[in-house]
Design an enzyme around this catalytic site. Structure first.
Site, PDB file in Angstrom:
ATOM      1  N   TYR A 110      -5.553   6.066  -8.911  1.00  0.00           N
ATOM      2  CA  TYR A 110      -6.693   5.252  -8.488  1.00  0.00           C
ATOM      3  C   TYR A 110      -7.972   5.663  -9.218  1.00  0.00           C
ATOM      4  O   TYR A 110      -8.780   4.817  -9.594  1.00  0.00           O
ATOM      5  CB  TYR A 110      -6.895   5.365  -6.968  1.00  0.00           C
ATOM      6  CG  TYR A 110      -5.928   4.521  -6.184  1.00  0.00           C
ATOM      7  CD1 TYR A 110      -6.258   3.229  -5.797  1.00  0.00           C
ATOM      8  CD2 TYR A 110      -4.667   5.001  -5.858  1.00  0.00           C
ATOM      9  CE1 TYR A 110      -5.368   2.443  -5.087  1.00  0.00           C
ATOM     10  CE2 TYR A 110      -3.767   4.226  -5.152  1.00  0.00           C
ATOM     11  CZ  TYR A 110      -4.112   2.949  -4.766  1.00  0.00           C
ATOM     12  OH  TYR A 110      -3.221   2.168  -4.077  1.00  0.00           O
ATOM     13  N   CYS A 138       0.815  -1.211   0.000  1.00  0.00           N
ATOM     14  CA  CYS A 138       0.000   0.000   0.000  1.00  0.00           C
ATOM     15  C   CYS A 138       0.852   1.266   0.000  1.00  0.00           C
ATOM     16  O   CYS A 138       1.678   1.450   0.893  1.00  0.00           O
ATOM     17  CB  CYS A 138      -0.912  -0.026   1.232  1.00  0.00           C
ATOM     18  SG  CYS A 138      -1.756   1.531   1.552  1.00  0.00           S
TER      19      CYS A 138
END
Length: 339
Positions: A181, A50
């Site tokens: 994203y 992440c």
């Protein structure tokens, strides 16, 4: 990162909107939120996959907080209960004694919005989540935890440069950190094209900035560099193909490729990066985008250790400070995760 409210198959099936951090308590020197800085009291839960959690991993290393703030590393592959500790014996975190990070969330509050995300700071004595505010957490590590910093720790958020750092970080967040994203999870062509164009528009502006200076703000490493690095280091491995941000590869941009290699080769940056975790997480968790779960073999990682020549621009990575020492043995990235 990593809400699993609707299961992994939901990725790419609905418009993307990043949740605000619901738990925004702060651990501070004066303990004004009820959480004082205290060595050994808190556990940082991260995933090496992440980018948002990787900010905290790098900051902790650079500041020398390893002994004061322990770290749990979650499995890069989530299930529908989100981040799990299946890398540890008995599938439990050895300090918190839990199988899923959601258990610490549940101890703090039930029916919370926003899902389970990392990085997360957990209070060890109570087992309760303290904060999942990824934007504030690293700033507090730099400014509130100073009594526990190592000798020679760099100033990652120098007071005199904070306005400029904040401006740069806000632009990078909107168009790059979050932009990839929005492109990758877009559900329509127009939504995708707008996000993808924004990513490369900002990268072009950053290229111009970094062509004339070694670091984003001032002549030393700051929080701004950490936040850009964690997206750039993933760019060719996952964002270029998996998220369709493919106008060009980072390795095709002479300035940004040299900049990210400079940081990668700086102690505290590359030694925290696990490309194996990164690739497996994105390609196996986002089944709405990659239903086969096949993980690409590439890209070739050999180039990360090649000369970058960024030192010719001047700058002092750690200012008046010193580089961190090697990571603790239990936190070293396995060979298959690095070049």
């Amino acid at each position: 990162m990593g809400s699993a409210d609707d299961g992994n198959s939901s990725y790419g099936q609905k418009a993307f909107k990043r949740s605000k951090s619901h738990f925004a308590d702060r651990v501070t020197a004066d303990g004004r939120d009820g959480w004082p800085v205290e060595a050994g009291r808190y556990r940082l839960v991260v995933s090496r996959a992440c980018p948002w959690a990787s900010r905290a991993v790098i900051s902790r290393r650079l500041l020398g907080l390893e002994d004061a703030l322990s770290m749990a590393i979650a499995d890069p592959i989530q299930d529908d209960r989100s981040w799990r500790f299946t890398l540890d014996p008995d599938d439990r975190d050895p300090v918190l004694g839990i199988r899923y990070l959601s258990e610490a969330y549940d101890k703090r509050e039930s029916d919370y919005p926003g899902g389970v995300s990392v990085p997360a700071l957990v209070d060890v004595p109570s087992g309760k989540l303290v904060t999942n505010d990824y934007q504030q957490l690293t700033l507090d590590l730099a400014t509130e935890w100073t009594a526990l910093h190592r000798d020679g720790a760099p100033d990652l958020y120098p007071r005199a440069l904070r306005d400029e750092i904040d401006t740069v970080m806000a632009e990078v967040y909107e168009d790059v950190n979050n932009g990839v994203y929005r492109a990758g999870f877009a559900t329509g062509q127009e939504e995708y094209e707008e996000a993808c164009a924004g990513v490369f528009r900002r990268l072009d502006l950053l290229t111009s900035r970094l062509a004339r200076q070694r670091y984003l703000v001032g002549d030393t490493l700051t929080e701004a560099d950490i936040r850009l690095f964690t997206t750039l280091v993933r760019f060719d491995a996952v964002y270029h193909g998996h998220f369709k941000c493919n106008r060009w590869k980072l390795a095709e941009n002479e300035v940004l490729w040299a900049y990210v290699r400079d940081l990668y080769q700086t102690p505290g940056f590359g030694d925290t990066v696990d490309f194996d975790h990164i690739k497996r997480h994105y390609h196996q968790v986002h089944t709405g985008i990659n239903p086969t779960g096949i993980v690409p073999l590439g890209p070739d990682l050999a180039g990360w250790l090649t000369p970058h020549h960024r030192e010719e621009l001047g700058g002092r990575p750690f200012g008046d400070g010193t580089p961190p020492g090697p990571p603790p043995p239990q936190e070293r990235v396995p060979a298959q995760g690095r070049p």
